[in-house]
Design an enzyme around this catalytic site. Structure first.
Site, mmCIF file in Angstrom:
data_model
loop_
_atom_site.group_PDB
_atom_site.id
_atom_site.type_symbol
_atom_site.label_atom_id
_atom_site.label_comp_id
_atom_site.label_asym_id
_atom_site.label_seq_id
_atom_site.Cartn_x
_atom_site.Cartn_y
_atom_site.Cartn_z
ATOM 1 N N THR A 13 -4.185 -9.853 1.587
ATOM 2 C CA THR A 13 -4.045 -10.523 2.884
ATOM 3 C C THR A 13 -5.351 -10.560 3.658
ATOM 4 O O THR A 13 -5.638 -11.540 4.351
ATOM 5 C CB THR A 13 -2.968 -9.796 3.719
ATOM 6 O OG1 THR A 13 -1.717 -9.883 3.043
ATOM 7 C CG2 THR A 13 -2.819 -10.415 5.100
ATOM 8 N N SER A 60 0.693 -7.750 -5.919
ATOM 9 C CA SER A 60 1.945 -7.647 -6.677
ATOM 10 C C SER A 60 1.726 -7.934 -8.155
ATOM 11 O O SER A 60 2.548 -7.555 -8.995
ATOM 12 C CB SER A 60 2.987 -8.628 -6.122
ATOM 13 O OG SER A 60 3.301 -8.320 -4.784
ATOM 14 N N THR A 90 -1.988 -4.816 0.107
ATOM 15 C CA THR A 90 -1.340 -3.558 0.485
ATOM 16 C C THR A 90 -0.172 -3.164 -0.412
ATOM 17 O O THR A 90 0.148 -1.978 -0.527
ATOM 18 C CB THR A 90 -0.838 -3.617 1.945
ATOM 19 O OG1 THR A 90 0.099 -4.694 2.081
ATOM 20 C CG2 THR A 90 -1.993 -3.824 2.901
ATOM 21 N N GLN A 271 13.116 11.607 -4.038
ATOM 22 C CA GLN A 271 13.167 10.407 -3.209
ATOM 23 C C GLN A 271 12.770 10.686 -1.772
ATOM 24 O O GLN A 271 12.466 9.758 -1.020
ATOM 25 C CB GLN A 271 14.588 9.824 -3.217
ATOM 26 C CG GLN A 271 15.057 9.322 -4.553
ATOM 27 C CD GLN A 271 16.471 8.784 -4.491
ATOM 28 O OE1 GLN A 271 17.001 8.478 -3.425
ATOM 29 N NE2 GLN A 271 17.117 8.677 -5.644
ATOM 30 N N CYS A 272 12.788 11.940 -1.380
ATOM 31 C CA CYS A 272 12.490 12.292 0.001
ATOM 32 C C CYS A 272 11.037 11.975 0.341
ATOM 33 O O CYS A 272 10.138 12.164 -0.485
ATOM 34 C CB CYS A 272 12.753 13.778 0.251
ATOM 35 S SG CYS A 272 14.478 14.236 -0.003
#
Length: 337
Positions: A13, A60, A90, A271-272
């Site tokens: 970007t 991506s 990003t 996952q935390c």
């Protein structure tokens, strides 16, 4: 003598132009824009050379080959500059920063990734500050790590993760304090910085099959059994809490057993957002322990994936890969977290 840095512009970007179809990368735009920025003519700003990739990459679409290209470009020019700034999209910046941290062993110079949420072409943007501060830190602060600078904070690359798609503070380092903060002054947290007294060693990655599996309530493990072939070299499991997975049926056991038989490395992360995985702390992680799963401790998923790529690229011995996966080799994990 005035410091000099190398800016590697991969895309993202930060350098996009506004078109009838939305923001899009434009070859040559970054060189023209940097040349017109009066801030970059200030004596405090280092001299720089710009390398622009062709084609410019949406982050991506970044692959292992692109990580290798960035690492090779830094290695080739390593002795010509005081530091490096990599402008990057990003979405996968944390993956690239983690990959470079393992790929570039023995750094004695800064490698700083940055980008923006709003491109340079807009009047109100975060791109200018992110770029200018990254350039100054890369030239004058002697931080020998791969880092991300974004939103006023310099964080270790392999401790970083993207946490927002629409605020100026897009990245966080959940389990490690920032290396520096840029307010009125740039304040360096010296005790957080990792230093290696070695010469640079560049290790490109080989393309290995690695999967990431996020556990959720009601997951049907039999869906994933077909991917458990001998071609799959590793799987990173994002488990609940401290490393827990459901024990409702036999399909999970079959999947784990198949992975074990095929020699697939199983790495368990949490996952935390903060905290650590600890296999065996609860009964619901005992099946992972029995399958020979490795503990990711407080590693981010980005660090676990790229570290496994690195170890598979460099080492052949199963015992050594297992040992190093659970060992802090680039500041990416804390065993006693």
């Amino acid at each position: 003598m005035k410091k000099k840095i190398c800016i590697i512009y991969t895309g993202g970007t930060i350098g996009m132009e506004e078109t009838a179809y939305g923001y899009a990368p434009a070859p040559g735009y970054m060189k023209k824009t940097l040349g017109s920025m009066q801030e970059l003519k200030d004596p405090e700003i280092p001299d720089y050379d710009l390398i622009e990739y062709s084609p410019l990459l949406d982050s991506s679409n970044i692959t292992v080959d692109n990580w290798n290209q960035i690492g090779a470009d830094i290695r080739e020019r390593y002795f010509d500059y005081d530091g490096f700034v990599v402008m990057h999209g990003t979405d996968t910046m944390a993956y690239t920063a983690s990959a470079l941290s393992f790929m570039l062993q023995g750094l004695s110079k800064p490698v700083i990734l940055t980008g923006s949420q709003i491109p340079l072409c807009k009047v109100r943007n975060d791109a200018r500050e992110n770029l200018i501060t990254s350039m100054m830190i890369a030239a004058d602060y002697g931080i020998p790590e791969v880092c991300i600078y974004f939103g006023g904070k310099l964080i270790r690359g392999n401790r970083s993760t993207k946490v927002s798609s629409d605020t100026m503070i897009a990245f966080d380092s959940p389990n490690y304090e920032p290396l520096a903060e840029a307010g009125v002054n740039i304040t360096i947290n010296q005790k957080q910085i990792r230093r290696e007294a070695r010469e640079l060693n560049f290790c490109p990655f080989t393309n290995n099959q690695i999967a990431v599996l996020k556990i959720f309530p009601g997951i049907q493990f039999e869906i994933f059994e077909n991917i458990m072939t001998d071609k799959l070299k590793g799987i990173v499991i994002e488990a609940f809490g401290a490393g827990n997975i459901p024990q409702n049926d036999d399909s999970m056991l079959r999947m784990l057993q198949k992975a074990k038989e095929n020699g697939t490395y199983i790495i368990v992360c949490t996952q935390c957002h903060r905290g650590t995985a600890t296999i065996g702390k609860y009964e619901t992680s005992k099946n992972l322990a029995e399958a020979g799963a490795l503990c990711g401790f407080d590693m981010t998923v980005e660090a676990a994936v790229t570290k496994l790529y690195y170890l598979l690229s460099r080492h052949q011995e199963e015992r050594e890969i297992k040992l190093l996966m659970e060992t802090d080799i680039r500041g990416e994990l804390t065993r006693d977290a």
